[in-house]
Design an enzyme around this catalytic site. Structure first.
Site, PDB file in Angstrom:
ATOM      1  N   VAL A  80       2.367  -1.056  -4.725  1.00 21.52           N
ATOM      2  CA  VAL A  80       2.938  -1.628  -3.501  1.00 21.52           C
ATOM      3  C   VAL A  80       2.625  -3.132  -3.413  1.00 21.52           C
ATOM      4  O   VAL A  80       3.351  -3.895  -2.781  1.00 21.52           O
ATOM      5  CB  VAL A  80       2.383  -0.917  -2.241  1.00 21.52           C
ATOM      6  CG1 VAL A  80       3.070  -1.393  -0.972  1.00 21.52           C
ATOM      7  CG2 VAL A  80       2.530   0.600  -2.361  1.00 21.52           C
ATOM      8  N   ARG A 140       1.206 -11.850   2.398  1.00 22.83           N
ATOM      9  CA  ARG A 140       1.793 -13.169   2.686  1.00 22.83           C
ATOM     10  C   ARG A 140       1.425 -13.694   4.066  1.00 22.83           C
ATOM     11  O   ARG A 140       1.225 -12.925   4.990  1.00 22.83           O
ATOM     12  CB  ARG A 140       3.323 -13.073   2.682  1.00 22.83           C
ATOM     13  CG  ARG A 140       3.913 -12.878   1.384  1.00 22.83           C
ATOM     14  CD  ARG A 140       5.387 -13.246   1.449  1.00 22.83           C
ATOM     15  NE  ARG A 140       6.237 -12.154   1.875  1.00 22.83           N
ATOM     16  CZ  ARG A 140       7.546 -12.292   2.079  1.00 22.83           C
ATOM     17  NH1 ARG A 140       8.107 -13.475   1.945  1.00 22.83           N
ATOM     18  NH2 ARG A 140       8.278 -11.255   2.422  1.00 22.83           N
ATOM     19  N   ASP A 166     -11.659   0.707  -1.069  1.00 22.35           N
ATOM     20  CA  ASP A 166     -11.547  -0.740  -0.832  1.00 22.35           C
ATOM     21  C   ASP A 166     -12.818  -1.396  -1.373  1.00 22.35           C
ATOM     22  O   ASP A 166     -13.822  -0.720  -1.614  1.00 22.35           O
ATOM     23  CB  ASP A 166     -11.388  -1.032   0.673  1.00 22.35           C
ATOM     24  CG  ASP A 166     -10.731  -2.382   0.948  1.00 22.35           C
ATOM     25  OD1 ASP A 166      -9.549  -2.397   1.346  1.00 22.35           O
ATOM     26  OD2 ASP A 166     -11.392  -3.426   0.745  1.00 22.35           O
ATOM     27  N   ASN A 223       2.301  -7.049  -3.904  1.00 24.27           N
ATOM     28  CA  ASN A 223       3.339  -8.025  -4.273  1.00 24.27           C
ATOM     29  C   ASN A 223       2.794  -9.143  -5.158  1.00 24.27           C
ATOM     30  O   ASN A 223       1.599  -9.405  -5.129  1.00 24.27           O
ATOM     31  CB  ASN A 223       3.926  -8.629  -2.989  1.00 24.27           C
ATOM     32  CG  ASN A 223       5.014  -7.747  -2.405  1.00 24.27           C
ATOM     33  OD1 ASN A 223       5.924  -7.359  -3.133  1.00 24.27           O
ATOM     34  ND2 ASN A 223       4.937  -7.453  -1.124  1.00 24.27           N
ATOM     35  N   ASN A 266      -3.116 -11.535  -6.950  1.00 26.64           N
ATOM     36  CA  ASN A 266      -2.871 -10.089  -6.984  1.00 26.64           C
ATOM     37  C   ASN A 266      -2.803  -9.542  -8.409  1.00 26.64           C
ATOM     38  O   ASN A 266      -3.103  -8.366  -8.641  1.00 26.64           O
ATOM     39  CB  ASN A 266      -1.607  -9.752  -6.188  1.00 26.64           C
ATOM     40  CG  ASN A 266      -1.880  -9.803  -4.686  1.00 26.64           C
ATOM     41  OD1 ASN A 266      -3.017 -10.002  -4.276  1.00 26.64           O
ATOM     42  ND2 ASN A 266      -0.850  -9.622  -3.885  1.00 26.64           N
ATOM     43  N   ARG A 279      15.589  -1.335   5.695  1.00 31.37           N
ATOM     44  CA  ARG A 279      15.859  -2.502   6.558  1.00 31.37           C
ATOM     45  C   ARG A 279      17.369  -2.700   6.705  1.00 31.37           C
ATOM     46  O   ARG A 279      17.877  -2.892   7.811  1.00 31.37           O
ATOM     47  CB  ARG A 279      15.202  -3.747   5.943  1.00 31.37           C
ATOM     48  CG  ARG A 279      13.699  -3.710   6.114  1.00 31.37           C
ATOM     49  CD  ARG A 279      12.996  -4.882   5.466  1.00 31.37           C
ATOM     50  NE  ARG A 279      11.589  -4.876   5.856  1.00 31.37           N
ATOM     51  CZ  ARG A 279      10.595  -5.305   5.094  1.00 31.37           C
ATOM     52  NH1 ARG A 279      10.830  -5.777   3.880  1.00 31.37           N
ATOM     53  NH2 ARG A 279       9.363  -5.263   5.534  1.00 31.37           N
ATOM     54  N   HIS A 323      12.273  -7.139  -5.823  1.00 36.09           N
ATOM     55  CA  HIS A 323      11.862  -7.150  -4.412  1.00 36.09           C
ATOM     56  C   HIS A 323      11.600  -8.594  -4.000  1.00 36.09           C
ATOM     57  O   HIS A 323      10.469  -9.027  -3.889  1.00 36.09           O
ATOM     58  CB  HIS A 323      10.587  -6.305  -4.276  1.00 36.09           C
ATOM     59  CG  HIS A 323      10.144  -6.124  -2.852  1.00 36.09           C
ATOM     60  ND1 HIS A 323      10.976  -5.758  -1.837  1.00 36.09           N
ATOM     61  CD2 HIS A 323       8.909  -6.243  -2.290  1.00 36.09           C
ATOM     62  CE1 HIS A 323      10.289  -5.659  -0.709  1.00 36.09           C
ATOM     63  NE2 HIS A 323       9.036  -5.956  -0.959  1.00 36.09           N
ATOM     64  N   VAL A 332      -1.388  -1.911   4.952  1.00 36.04           N
ATOM     65  CA  VAL A 332      -0.490  -0.975   4.255  1.00 36.04           C
ATOM     66  C   VAL A 332      -1.263   0.273   3.825  1.00 36.04           C
ATOM     67  O   VAL A 332      -0.837   1.405   4.085  1.00 36.04           O
ATOM     68  CB  VAL A 332       0.179  -1.627   3.024  1.00 36.04           C
ATOM     69  CG1 VAL A 332       1.081  -0.616   2.314  1.00 36.04           C
ATOM     70  CG2 VAL A 332       0.994  -2.853   3.426  1.00 36.04           C
ATOM     71  N   GLY A 333      -2.423   0.060   3.191  1.00 35.85           N
ATOM     72  CA  GLY A 333      -3.175   1.190   2.635  1.00 35.85           C
ATOM     73  C   GLY A 333      -3.607   2.181   3.706  1.00 35.85           C
ATOM     74  O   GLY A 333      -3.437   3.399   3.555  1.00 35.85           O
TER      75      GLY A 333
HETATM   76  N1  APR Z   1      -9.984  -3.347  -4.807  1.00 35.69           N
HETATM   77  C1  APR Z   1      -9.727  -2.636  -3.677  1.00 35.69           C
HETATM   78  N2  APR Z   1      -9.285  -3.202  -2.553  1.00 35.69           N
HETATM   79  C2  APR Z   1      -9.094  -4.533  -2.553  1.00 35.69           C
HETATM   80  C3  APR Z   1      -9.317  -5.327  -3.701  1.00 35.69           C
HETATM   81  C4  APR Z   1      -9.784  -4.680  -4.862  1.00 35.69           C
HETATM   82  N3  APR Z   1     -10.039  -5.333  -5.986  1.00 35.69           N
HETATM   83  N4  APR Z   1      -9.030  -6.610  -3.387  1.00 35.69           N
HETATM   84  C5  APR Z   1      -8.618  -6.620  -2.107  1.00 35.69           C
HETATM   85  N5  APR Z   1      -8.651  -5.375  -1.599  1.00 35.69           N
HETATM   86  C6  APR Z   1      -8.318  -4.919  -0.261  1.00 35.69           C
HETATM   87  C7  APR Z   1      -8.768  -5.861   0.839  1.00 35.69           C
HETATM   88  O1  APR Z   1     -10.167  -5.751   1.096  1.00 35.69           O
HETATM   89  C8  APR Z   1      -7.913  -5.387   2.009  1.00 35.69           C
HETATM   90  O2  APR Z   1      -8.589  -4.400   2.781  1.00 35.69           O
HETATM   91  O3  APR Z   1      -6.912  -4.835  -0.079  1.00 35.69           O
HETATM   92  C9  APR Z   1      -6.682  -4.772   1.328  1.00 35.69           C
HETATM   93  C10 APR Z   1      -5.385  -5.518   1.635  1.00 35.69           C
HETATM   94  O4  APR Z   1      -5.124  -5.323   2.971  1.00 35.69           O
HETATM   95  P1  APR Z   1      -4.348  -6.407   3.886  1.00 35.69           P
HETATM   96  O5  APR Z   1      -4.946  -7.753   3.703  1.00 35.69           O
HETATM   97  O6  APR Z   1      -4.244  -5.815   5.247  1.00 35.69           O
HETATM   98  O7  APR Z   1      -2.899  -6.497   3.191  1.00 35.69           O
HETATM   99  P2  APR Z   1      -1.687  -5.452   3.387  1.00 35.69           P
HETATM  100  O8  APR Z   1      -0.834  -5.895   4.509  1.00 35.69           O
HETATM  101  O9  APR Z   1      -2.214  -4.083   3.382  1.00 35.69           O
HETATM  102  O10 APR Z   1      -0.866  -5.734   2.040  1.00 35.69           O
HETATM  103  C11 APR Z   1      -1.366  -5.343   0.782  1.00 35.69           C
HETATM  104  O11 APR Z   1       0.792  -4.839  -0.087  1.00 35.69           O
HETATM  105  O12 APR Z   1       2.882  -5.116   0.845  1.00 35.69           O
HETATM  106  C12 APR Z   1       1.949  -5.652  -0.040  1.00 35.69           C
HETATM  107  O13 APR Z   1       2.349  -8.033  -0.008  1.00 35.69           O
HETATM  108  C13 APR Z   1       1.468  -7.007   0.393  1.00 35.69           C
HETATM  109  O14 APR Z   1       0.282  -7.545  -1.634  1.00 35.69           O
HETATM  110  C14 APR Z   1       0.131  -7.084  -0.294  1.00 35.69           C
HETATM  111  C15 APR Z   1      -0.362  -5.640  -0.288  1.00 35.69           C
END
Ligand code: APR
Length: 311
Positions: free
Chosen positions: A118, A82, A33, A120, A95, A151, A175, A13-14
């Protein structure tokens, strides 16, 4: 000087949010990150697309919040996503800690920023960010309603064979499984949807919209949606940075609006340079109000679990 936007979390997402905002060219982006090299690598890759895309914005990756100082907008996507079989609520404790830690840093380095949450479970994480930062509610907003509505609009536009742009709808509430599509006010170019689709066609579409996130998780198996979520975030950021005053459904901390007090829930809000500039109270049918209350009760349950763990 360009505006400054920080995106926390360089995962699916980020990184996609960062890409969409970078390509708009109206702000410099900082991607943060905890994983070393990940935000730096993705940011550099995006920066190198600038000459091709014609954007002069800067994008940098970092593991340090010092680099995020004085951001105008901060998007929090840090946390775990998830996997199949999990609900958004299963992410709560992990989270909560991650978003809490991030919010502390945001409050320290960007005390005047507007935060878009964003991670969850969305409504609970927005509450966590509000509690930790102690920002006014106008500056801590959750992204969910635009996504859930998108959606719903997608499936409706397929069913009526009309442009997605002409399908107007609102999905309010938390949500999660209890979100509230406002079917009575849904229309296609002003024509009520009930005149275009029979109830037995409409009902599965409403349910598919409710389950929209799970459908993607089921297909991807290793993560959750990010293209539509990042598009929704970008629409919110546009409205804030460009002071557009769009009226869109977002998670807002209600203080009596819709008869709900002290809780984040999805409602239509006006988004501008100050964040939430107005909470719009649309008239709900008796059923819709009951469904919104039901959704609020589900969010309250999560908040209770969170506060018991916190104390
Ligand atoms: N500080 C910064 N980044 C972090 C931290 C933290 N303390 N903890 C985890 N992360 C980073 C992870 O290293 C990872 O790169 O958050 C990122 C999450 O990325 P993904 O696992 O790809 O998850 P994503 O699909 O982006 O979803 C993130 O958004 O839509 C919601 O439910 C989803 O809670 C989830 C979030």
């Amino acid at each position: 000087m360009r505006k400054k936007i920080t995106v926390v979390g360089a995962g699916n997402v980020g990184a996609t949010v960062a890409q969409r905002l970078f390509e708009r060219g109206y702000a410099d982006i900082v991607l943060v990150d905890i994983v070393e090299g990940l935000p730096q690598g993705k940011a550099l890759d995006m920066l190198e697309s600038g000459p091709v895309l014609g954007t002069d914005s800067k994008i940098t990756g970092t593991n340090s919040y010092e680099d995020t100082a004085n951001s105008d907008v901060v998007v929090i996507t840090a946390g775990i996503a998830r996997k199949p079989g999990m609900s958004r609520d299963d992410l709560l404790f992990t989270n909560m800690d991650i978003v809490g830690g991030v919010a502390e840093q945001v409050a320290r380095y960007s005390p005047e920023s507007i935060i878009i949450v964003v991670s969850n479970p969305l409504d609970a994480m927005a509450q966590q960010a509000l509690d930790i930062t102690k920002f006014p509610r106008e500056r801590v907003i959750g992204m969910a309603g635009i996504l859930d509505t998108a959606r719903f609009r997608t499936f409706l536009s397929e069913a009526v064979n009309a442009s997605v742009e002409d399908v107007q709808a609102y999905v309010l509430g938390g949500h999660g499984d209890t979100m509230v599509p406002l079917v009575q006010s849904t229309n296609v170019a002003g024509i009520p949807i009930s005149k275009l689709l029979a109830p037995d066609v409409l009902e599965p579409i409403v349910q598919r919209a409710r389950d929209g996130g799970a459908e993607i998780v089921g297909l991807l198996k290793t993560g959750s949606a990010f293209y539509a979520p990042s598009a929704a975030v970008a629409q919110m950021v546009d409205s804030i940075i460009l002071d557009k005053k769009r009226i869109v459904p977002c998670a807002a901390y209600l203080k009596g609006e819709y008869g709900i007090d002290g809780l984040y829930i999805g409602v239509p809000v006006k988004l501008g340079a100050k964040g939430i500039e107005e909470i719009i109270e649309v008239e709900l049918s008796t059923d819709e109000k009951a469904n919104l209350d039901n959704s609020a009760a589900a969010v309250t349950e999560l908040i209770d679990v969170m506060s018991k763990r916190g104390s």
